[in-house]
Motif scaffolding. Structure first.
Motif, PDB file in Angstrom:
ATOM      1  N   ALA A  83      22.462 -14.806  23.502  1.00  0.00           N
ATOM      2  CA  ALA A  83      22.492 -14.078  24.780  1.00  0.00           C
ATOM      3  C   ALA A  83      22.546 -12.570  24.535  1.00  0.00           C
ATOM      4  O   ALA A  83      21.885 -11.788  25.221  1.00  0.00           O
ATOM      5  CB  ALA A  83      23.697 -14.521  25.605  1.00  0.00           C
ATOM      6  N   LYS A 107      21.522 -27.021  26.699  1.00  0.00           N
ATOM      7  CA  LYS A 107      21.678 -26.320  27.987  1.00  0.00           C
ATOM      8  C   LYS A 107      22.329 -24.949  27.764  1.00  0.00           C
ATOM      9  O   LYS A 107      21.902 -23.943  28.332  1.00  0.00           O
ATOM     10  CB  LYS A 107      22.545 -27.176  28.926  1.00  0.00           C
ATOM     11  CG  LYS A 107      22.694 -26.629  30.328  1.00  0.00           C
ATOM     12  CD  LYS A 107      23.182 -27.725  31.285  1.00  0.00           C
ATOM     13  CE  LYS A 107      23.301 -27.228  32.719  1.00  0.00           C
ATOM     14  NZ  LYS A 107      24.526 -26.490  32.982  1.00  0.00           N
ATOM     15  N   THR A 108      23.334 -24.897  26.907  1.00  0.00           N
ATOM     16  CA  THR A 108      24.014 -23.628  26.623  1.00  0.00           C
ATOM     17  C   THR A 108      23.042 -22.624  25.987  1.00  0.00           C
ATOM     18  O   THR A 108      23.056 -21.441  26.327  1.00  0.00           O
ATOM     19  CB  THR A 108      25.171 -23.862  25.621  1.00  0.00           C
ATOM     20  OG1 THR A 108      25.676 -25.173  25.809  1.00  0.00           O
ATOM     21  CG2 THR A 108      26.263 -22.860  25.806  1.00  0.00           C
ATOM     22  N   ASP A 110      19.734 -22.697  26.222  1.00  0.00           N
ATOM     23  CA  ASP A 110      18.707 -22.393  27.221  1.00  0.00           C
ATOM     24  C   ASP A 110      19.233 -21.320  28.175  1.00  0.00           C
ATOM     25  O   ASP A 110      18.563 -20.328  28.451  1.00  0.00           O
ATOM     26  CB  ASP A 110      18.372 -23.695  27.968  1.00  0.00           C
ATOM     27  CG  ASP A 110      17.160 -23.545  28.874  1.00  0.00           C
ATOM     28  OD1 ASP A 110      16.454 -22.512  28.759  1.00  0.00           O
ATOM     29  OD2 ASP A 110      16.934 -24.443  29.702  1.00  0.00           O
ATOM     30  N   GLU A 111      20.455 -21.503  28.637  1.00  0.00           N
ATOM     31  CA  GLU A 111      21.041 -20.541  29.567  1.00  0.00           C
ATOM     32  C   GLU A 111      21.297 -19.186  28.906  1.00  0.00           C
ATOM     33  O   GLU A 111      21.353 -18.155  29.578  1.00  0.00           O
ATOM     34  CB  GLU A 111      22.348 -21.101  30.159  1.00  0.00           C
ATOM     35  CG  GLU A 111      22.068 -22.186  31.191  1.00  0.00           C
ATOM     36  CD  GLU A 111      23.312 -22.954  31.633  1.00  0.00           C
ATOM     37  OE1 GLU A 111      23.157 -23.832  32.500  1.00  0.00           O
ATOM     38  OE2 GLU A 111      24.415 -22.683  31.104  1.00  0.00           O
ATOM     39  N   ALA A 112      21.444 -19.195  27.584  1.00  0.00           N
ATOM     40  CA  ALA A 112      21.621 -17.926  26.861  1.00  0.00           C
ATOM     41  C   ALA A 112      20.308 -17.152  26.790  1.00  0.00           C
ATOM     42  O   ALA A 112      20.298 -15.982  26.412  1.00  0.00           O
ATOM     43  CB  ALA A 112      22.154 -18.198  25.456  1.00  0.00           C
ATOM     44  N   GLY A 113      19.192 -17.842  27.127  1.00  0.00           N
ATOM     45  CA  GLY A 113      17.893 -17.168  27.162  1.00  0.00           C
ATOM     46  C   GLY A 113      17.049 -17.374  25.920  1.00  0.00           C
ATOM     47  O   GLY A 113      16.136 -16.593  25.651  1.00  0.00           O
TER      48      GLY A 113
END
Lengths: 367, 90
Positions: A83, A107-108, A110-113
């Motif tokens: 991130a 998911k973690t 992915d959400e970090a970009g």
């Protein structure tokens, strides 16, 4: 229009950073590319140090960060690091074995970009994948990881390390990549340094195998729809590879303990001083570090390189290979047929073409 | 075939960004980066998954005060090439 990015001046800013955030790994592959002397967990850079390094890297001109290892997912702060790199506009690539990838961990990330995932495969046959990785029932985990990555919509590259025992299964590897929805495949023959050099006789394919492999690659390229990065073992070439795109020209590598290396095998070379990111700014290390200056450009070259018209094409080949095979990193890469030590390559090829079934020497590391 | 009603966006894992060190516009992609020249960058800045190809061509024609047919030809060729490379999708 668009053109590939190629740096011009010798001291141009680097493009890529290989961030080896750990050497710890649940697999124990016999062609492991990490140094023989591994960094322990207690010596690894902290989260804050890695973040400072990424800021310095972005300011220096680095465009892409490859999170590698070891298995980078053993670090619980990986999403945080991704991130942060993403917030600096750095392109983030995760190079993983996939064995720790679950719906939750992905998911973690992915959400970090996270921008892209490279998932390594040892083989297409489950038993062979187990045998190579030294990890029981590894293939179903990797297949599930690939499915989750595509389900999340992340672009996927499949990485295969090719060797004598699996190179004939390349058609099935391409089929697997297409079935899993990969956009890219990297099929790199083992490069023979460190641990892989110890296993060279058991790994180096025969000439007949390589000719067949090239036909497979050509057929897949003609089919289209898949970006293919195929790397041959340079032992069979007449001229050396432009290792790392030239020493200190495009890439830098940071070891788990913060040492800045021109390539990840550079620590094998005696007489080089590797600066640490805890002691000096990255820009200073890149521009003036002894290890980077030692083989940057063409000044250091001996004959036959110095007067060769290819010296700015292959940059003298690979320093680590010159060291491993001739005993001196300053020599011309012996892959070059003009090298006075080219016979070392010919001997290795002869050995690989004579012997078939040889046992692997495995490596184990977890502390 | 790319028509003027098409609406493209950057594929996941691909983006246009300004390189503040080299003073260039670049396209980031898996394991590589391309340099986008001034016209390519001006075009790609308008690619957002909402504007149609027609709207992009109209905007560039106005900005550059150029012949629309020439802009349309160049922009369509550029975007078709990048779509074929997997950089853009619809």
């Amino acid at each position: 229009m668009t053109t590939p990015y190629i740096p011009s001046a010798a001291e141009a800013p680097p493009m890529s950073l290989l961030a080896e955030v750990t050497h710890r790994c649940p697999l124990s592959c016999p062609y492991c590319s990490n140094p023989l002397e591994l960094v322990r967990k207690s010596q690894e850079l902290s989260t804050e140090s890695w973040k400072r390094v990424f800021k310095e890297a972005a300011d220096l001109g680095i465009l892409q960060v490859h999170f590698s290892g070891g298995e980078p997912m053993v670090r619980p702060d990986l999403p945080d690091l991704i991130a942060y790199a993403q917030s600096l506009n750095l392109y983030t690539n995760l190079i993983t074995s996939g064995v720790f990838l679950t719906r939750d961990t992905l998911k973690t990330l992915d959400e970090a970009g996270l921008d892209h995932v490279q998932l390594s495969f040892q083989d297409v046959i489950p038993e062979e994948a187990d045998r190579l990785s030294g990890f029981s029932n590894v293939q179903p985990r990797k297949l599930e990881a690939a499915r989750l990555i595509r389900e999340a919509g992340l672009p996927l590259t499949l990485n295969f390390v090719l060797h004598k025992g699996n190179i004939e299964r390349m058609p099935a590897m391409f089929a697997l990549a297409r079935k899993l929805g990969a956009i890219r495949v990297e099929m790199a023959n083992t490069q023979y340094y460190g641990w892989a050099l110890r296993n060279r006789a058991a790994l180096l394919p025969s000439l007949a195998q390589l000719d067949a492999a090239q036909d497979v690659v050509n057929a897949e390229l003609a089919r289209g729809g898949l970006a293919i990065d195929y790397v041959t073992p340079d032992y069979y070439a007449d001229r050396p590879k432009p290792c790392m795109g030239g020493w200190g020209r495009r890439f830098l590598n940071i070891s788990p303990s913060g040492k800045v290396l021109p390539c990840h095998a550079a620590e094998t070379i005696p007489g080089l001083t590797f600066d640490n990111v805890e002691e000096k700014p990255l820009k200073e290390i890149w521009e003036n570090g002894q290890a980077f200056r030692r083989f940057r450009g063409t000044e250091w070259m001996p004959e036959p390189c110095a007067s060769c018209d290819r010296k700015e094409i292959d940059w003298g080949g690979c320093r680590c290979q010159a060291l491993a095979l001739t005993g001196d990193a300053c020599n011309t890469d012996p892959v070059c047929s003009l090298s006075p030590r080219h016979n070392t390559i010919l001997d290795a090829i002869r050995e690989a073409n004579e012997k078939t079934e040889l046992p692997f020497i495995y490596r184990h590391f977890s502390t | 075939m790319l028509t003027e009603s098409c609406c493209l966006k950057f594929a996941r894992g691909h983006r246009l960004q300004h390189d503040t060190v080299r003073h260039l516009w670049i396209i980031q992609a898996p394991e590589k980066a391309f340099i986008a020249d001034e016209i390519a960058a001006a075009t790609l800045k308008l690619v957002d998954g909402k504007r149609s190809l027609k709207e992009i061509i109209d905007a560039l024609t106005a900005d550059y005060q150029a012949d629309r047919s020439i802009i349309a030809r160049d922009v369509t060729a550029l975007l078709a090439e990048l779509r074929d490379k997997g950089v853009l999708n619809s």
